[in-house]
Design a protein around this motif. Structure first.
Motif, mmCIF file in Angstrom:
data_model
loop_
_atom_site.group_PDB
_atom_site.id
_atom_site.type_symbol
_atom_site.label_atom_id
_atom_site.label_comp_id
_atom_site.label_asym_id
_atom_site.label_seq_id
_atom_site.Cartn_x
_atom_site.Cartn_y
_atom_site.Cartn_z
ATOM 1 N N UNK A 85 0.960 -1.628 -0.243
ATOM 2 C CA UNK A 85 -0.155 0.096 0.149
ATOM 3 C C UNK A 85 0.744 1.177 0.240
ATOM 4 N N UNK A 86 1.754 1.547 0.942
ATOM 5 C CA UNK A 86 2.397 2.126 0.721
ATOM 6 C C UNK A 86 2.991 2.603 -0.743
ATOM 7 N N UNK A 87 3.794 1.275 -1.107
ATOM 8 C CA UNK A 87 3.967 1.531 -2.501
ATOM 9 C C UNK A 87 3.463 2.145 -3.714
ATOM 10 N N UNK A 88 2.382 1.898 -3.443
ATOM 11 C CA UNK A 88 1.415 2.088 -4.614
ATOM 12 C C UNK A 88 0.809 4.109 -4.598
ATOM 13 N N UNK A 89 0.764 4.351 -2.959
ATOM 14 C CA UNK A 89 0.567 6.299 -2.430
ATOM 15 C C UNK A 89 1.682 6.435 -2.463
ATOM 16 N N UNK A 90 2.606 6.557 -2.387
ATOM 17 C CA UNK A 90 3.850 7.106 -2.986
ATOM 18 C C UNK A 90 4.783 7.341 -3.484
ATOM 19 N N UNK A 109 -4.185 1.790 1.825
ATOM 20 C CA UNK A 109 -3.774 3.403 0.664
ATOM 21 C C UNK A 109 -4.048 4.144 0.599
ATOM 22 N N UNK A 110 -5.632 3.839 0.911
ATOM 23 C CA UNK A 110 -6.054 5.638 1.230
ATOM 24 C C UNK A 110 -5.670 6.150 2.218
ATOM 25 N N UNK A 111 -5.246 5.278 3.187
ATOM 26 C CA UNK A 111 -4.750 5.359 4.489
ATOM 27 C C UNK A 111 -3.449 6.641 4.292
ATOM 28 N N UNK A 112 -2.808 6.180 3.247
ATOM 29 C CA UNK A 112 -1.232 6.779 3.380
ATOM 30 C C UNK A 112 -1.434 7.769 2.294
#
Length: 281
Positions: free
Chosen positions: A102-107, A166-169
């Motif tokens: 999720x961090x990878x998708x977000x950032x 992902x939404x949180x990040x």
């Protein structure tokens, strides 16, 4: 205005009672004697033409079903341990896999990012029946069928926690990340020292949601676990009859207790997780 409010309260209380009725039904039945359960459930389990009835206060309350279950049912403790092992294994796996993903998708920006994330969402929306055959073939080729890993491994790579996290990040201000980069922090350090602490509420929410989902798994164990000694607590009494009705009620109550405790402790985070699913990418 006062009458409208009273009507609204009456409607809400009625709906709350309808929602809580199965729990009241369960609690009441767990303290009934075997004879009383046989009297109430005979029209249902025997398919007779008589009308069934139920009462919220047992005529002769007894805890015999709980004593028999906890003192004379070793299979119950075996299935309880199986449920614990499966649920904890899936949740730990989701922490290791889903949070970094999720961090990878977000950032990070990479080719076909939106396409891959859309694929994640499509997979999330697919019911288990759609992927059951392909999952079975893959697990069978890995010789994992009829082991707890056949249930744990697919659960570890669930797409739903990635979508929520992902939404949180995405809600972390970009200025904080840029400030950390200016100070010379690496991507890994930013993830561990900023991403995880700032996204802790999201992590807890996926743990709560994951527990509530995986504690009550039925289809996956039935599909991948042939040996009944490996079955989780949700399959402890698949066939209910008048002879084991008391045990069925008691085991259902005990199965419900961990889920209720987790829900109460993580209710606020659970609400945040549900709201995060409504945030559009």
């Amino acid at each position: 205005m006062g009458k409208k409010r009273i009507i609204i309260y009456i409607i809400l209380l009625t709906l709350a009672f309808v929602a809580c009725y199965p729990i009241l039904f369960l609690l009441t039945g767990s303290f009934m004697s075997q004879d009383e359960l046989r009297e109430h459930l005979s029209p249902i389990l025997y398919g007779t033409s008589q009308y069934t009835r139920w009462q919220f206060i047992p005529t002769y309350p007894t805890g015999k079903s709980f004593v028999e279950l906890l003192m004379d049912s070793p299979k119950f403790f075996l299935t309880f341990w199986n449920s614990t092992k499966i649920t904890v294994g899936i949740l730990l796996g989701q922490l290791v896999v889903s949070v970094p993903a999720a961090w990878g998708f977000s950032r990070f920006k990479f080719p076909c990012k939106k396409l891959i994330f859309t694929l994640y969402i499509i997979l999330m929306m697919m019911p288990f029946q759609v992927t059951m055959l392909s999952s079975f073939l893959v697990l069978d080729s890995m010789q994992l069928v009829n082991t707890h890993w056949s249930v744990i491994l697919p659960g570890m790579f669930s797409t739903f926690p990635v979508f929520i996290m992902c939404n949180f990040f995405n809600g972390i201000p970009e200025a904080i990340i840029e400030s950390a980069k200016i100070d010379g922090a690496s991507n890994i350090r930013i993830f561990f020292h900023l991403g995880i602490p700032l996204g802790s509420s999201g992590i807890i929410s996926i743990l709560v949601l994951g527990f509530l989902e995986n504690w009550n798994l039925i289809e996956q164990p039935l599909t991948f676990l042939e040996d009944k000694a490996l079955w989780p607590l949700s399959l402890f009494l698949p066939n209910i009859s008048l002879d084991n009705a008391g045990l069925a009620f008691a085991s259902s109550v005990i199965t419900l207790i961990p889920a209720v405790l987790v829900f109460i402790c993580g209710q606020n985070y659970l609400e945040q997780g549900i709201m995060a699913t409504a945030v559009k990418e």
